[in-house]
Design an enzyme around this catalytic site. Structure first.
Site, short mmCIF file in Angstrom:
data_model
loop_
_atom_site.label_atom_id
_atom_site.label_comp_id
_atom_site.label_asym_id
_atom_site.label_seq_id
_atom_site.Cartn_x
_atom_site.Cartn_y
_atom_site.Cartn_z
N LYS A 1 3.40 -7.38 3.41
CA LYS A 1 3.01 -5.99 3.23
C LYS A 1 3.15 -5.34 4.60
O LYS A 1 2.77 -5.91 5.62
CB LYS A 1 1.56 -5.93 2.78
N GLU B 1 6.21 3.78 8.22
CA GLU B 1 5.99 5.09 7.61
C GLU B 1 6.69 6.22 8.34
O GLU B 1 6.60 6.35 9.56
CB GLU B 1 4.50 5.39 7.52
N ASN C 1 0.11 10.76 8.48
CA ASN C 1 -1.12 10.36 9.15
C ASN C 1 -2.02 11.52 9.53
O ASN C 1 -3.15 11.31 9.95
CB ASN C 1 -0.78 9.53 10.39
N THR D 1 0.87 -1.19 0.00
CA THR D 1 0.00 0.00 0.00
C THR D 1 0.90 1.23 0.00
O THR D 1 1.33 1.67 -1.04
CB THR D 1 -0.94 -0.01 1.21
N THR E 1 -2.28 -2.41 7.58
CA THR E 1 -2.52 -3.84 7.66
C THR E 1 -1.21 -4.56 7.43
O THR E 1 -0.45 -4.19 6.55
CB THR E 1 -3.53 -4.30 6.59
#
Lengths: 403, 403
Positions: B178, B276, B398, B152, B189
């Site tokens: 992932k 991230e 975020n 993603t 996820t």
């Protein structure tokens, strides 16, 4: 019951003074709270297994439930992780105060906040205590000024007071607190000092503080971390001369409990409103949880979720993150039964989002208060938690500065 | 045992293909893992009480421990909080695959990742499945390309493989994952797919995966939040033709367990390395805790502390925050007994900081890997947790984007 901005010298027989003793450059860094007569004392301390020296000292002298008459508070050093010397300095600080005021050392509580691992500068502390003792003897007191002397990176003084009537007598409560903004280079510390001239049994006062803490100080979170120095103390000197409260179930007991609750809740909210780098206050109200413990866990899990905190910072009413935070709590939650609202706007029901309301949500971020209501429909227990958003400023304050 | 960068088509009899079916604009968005013969299946799913539709479907069809032959994976929609339609679409997806490949629907696992509350676009899914089924029938497979189709906001493909010898036969394991970078607008996820041609009893495979998950996938944290879709699946088709493994205590069982452990540990580390906004990987190794559960809680509490994460981001080896995070864990910790090192440099002992080493610490931040070792001296249990720092970029990713 009206809340007013007075400090800990609002109740009868209490004085508080502050001064600069050189721990900090340009502002008061040490303060002394004093009761003209011995006062019943209730307190709660951090659950962190790493306890600062003053916490150890205060725990010892309060273990016999004896009356107390003074609290000395310093900033700059938390006197945590300072070994035996740190403990001796905490004891010595209380001795300096008790000698000056003609008290016993075990009648003087000590609180420190600031850098972990830094020893107290006892020469400066001694000079400061001298000044403060003289102020007290001269009947000099300033509750607002002193509430500034206990702050660290807080941006606002935090005081609140109220007055109630018990058995025909005026009973006053005053309080001040230091917030949980992170301080360089180490932990935040929450210090909350409450004074009252109410006449109340120590065991009843402690019972009240324990209960209230569960729903106030334990339900606020700036970043989920727990300090080595967190302390909440209530002194009750009885000078209001009301009929002594010997139970929380009595008429007077309920009245006093409600007043003390409002005072501590106000301090808790003031602390969150001043959370470091915070631009918004997030309130999570959980209704209909299976039990009280579940309700608290669910509410806390939302205000402690970095995903929820960053979304709110970004002006994103992100129902998915809220639902997921509730679902990941160590408490029963069923998305199929839950109804979730943000500032009154329903956003999630029957396990699915209410997309139609998404546009309305944009407006709510003009407001600085975000209120998330989660109706669980599982039981009858409710709880509220308060937190703040996670901003660039938070990362900056806690990341950029060096120890 | 050497780890190599091959994907899930490395073991004998496994194929994997991916394509773009229009869920995303410019890259593959759907992929299909296939075993030429029915394979034993072990899986673990998110503990979040809010479970996505594919999690519910997969739980149902694996509840009888039956063999599986395919896994279909889509991005863009997590198919979570999508109600009955969402469940029907998950089931329909597996039917599209099973019809195409001549399998039973309950032989096809379904995994989705992406936005919560968004329904699957079944027209596009159907087109995608047609292409993938044809690829599989034509023996077309690309483990590396497919590992990109399940990502993603991840920035890197995550694959790993190895080969061991059991009862004179070559046994291969291949895997792809992932990561847990947060995805707009909702949850991260973690998906982990592992294939092996090892011949092993399903109950033994499940026991291995359960044990390994506790020390790998459950010990990584980007921000402490838990997804609605987290899934780890292992397929074992037995084509290596080794003597069947019927116990983890057997020689072969131990060998396979060690290999699978290294594979899942590698995926876990690759996920964290790609967290991230992460600029540094934080590894916390806890030694000498009272028991295994305590060791895990202590290690996790450090990598999940926002104060520790921001300090590391700021290049601050903040021992105070580390000690306090350990002390606030729901596990026994005694600062007087603890010895704490950062990248080999002792910084805390006997309840106090080792100030003399503070300068040396500045250099360690030239390294992107920060390893915190905490020797508790309380017992014999150890655990390791992996996390990443908390950066402006994390808040940006975020916070800034809108749902």
């Amino acid at each position: 019951m009206k809340l007013i901005k007075n400090g800990v010298d609002y109740p009868k027989g209490f004085l508080v003074s502050s001064t600069n003793c050189g721990l900090l450059k340009d502002r008061d860094d040490i303060s002394l709270i004093y009761s003209k007569v011995p006062a019943e004392c209730a307190c709660v301390f951090t659950q962190n297994q790493v306890k600062a020296a003053p916490i150890i000292w205060d725990s010892e002298i309060t273990s016999d439930f004896s009356k107390k008459q003074a609290i000395i508070v310093n900033v700059k050093s938390a006197n945590a992780c300072t070994g035996e010397l740190g403990y001796d300095n905490a004891r010595l600080t209380s001795e300096l105060v008790s000698n000056g005021l003609g008290l016993k050392p075990n009648e003087v509580l000590v609180c420190s906040t600031g850098v972990i691992g830094l020893q107290l500068n006892m020469d400066k502390i001694e000079k400061g205590v001298e000044v403060l003792v003289k102020d007290i003897k001269d009947d000099i007191s300033d509750g607002i000024k002193s509430s500034g002397a206990i702050l660290t990176t807080d941006t606002k003084n935090k005081v609140v007071s109220t007055e109630i009537e018990i058995s025909g007598k005026k009973v006053r409560i005053g309080a001040m607190a230091k917030g949980s903004g992170m301080i360089r280079p180490n932990m935040a510390t929450m210090l909350a000092f409450t004074t009252t001239d109410c006449k109340i049994k120590q065991s009843v006062l402690q019972e009240a503080l324990n209960k209230i803490t569960l729903d106030t100080f334990n339900m606020i979170s700036v970043d989920g971390d727990m300090s080595t120095n967190d302390t909440a103390i209530v002194l009750a000197n009885g000078l209001a001369d009301n009929v002594e409260i010997d139970s929380l179930d009595s008429e007077a007991g309920k009245l006093f409990y409600e007043a003390l609750y409002k005072i501590e809740e106000s301090l808790a909210k003031q602390i969150i409103g001043d959370g470091e780098g915070a631009s918004k206050v997030i309130t999570t109200e959980v209704y209909g949880a299976l039990n009280k413990d579940d309700a608290r866990k669910l509410a806390r899990n939302v205000v402690e979720s970095n995903l929820v905190k960053t979304a709110i910072f970004g002006g994103d009413a992100n129902w998915g993150r809220i639902v997921s935070a509730l679902g990941s709590a160590d408490a029963v939650f069923d998305p199929e039964r839950a109804l979730i609202k943000i500032n009154g706007i329903p956003i999630f029901e029957n396990g699915q989002p209410l997309e139609s309301n998404q546009e309305k949500l944009d407006k709510i971020f003009e407001d600085n208060d975000i209120v998330i209501k989660a109706e669980c429909n599982l039981g009858n227990s409710n709880a509220t938690a308060w937190g703040c958003d996670l901003s660039y400023e938070y990362v900056k304050i806690n990341g950029e500065y060096r120890s």
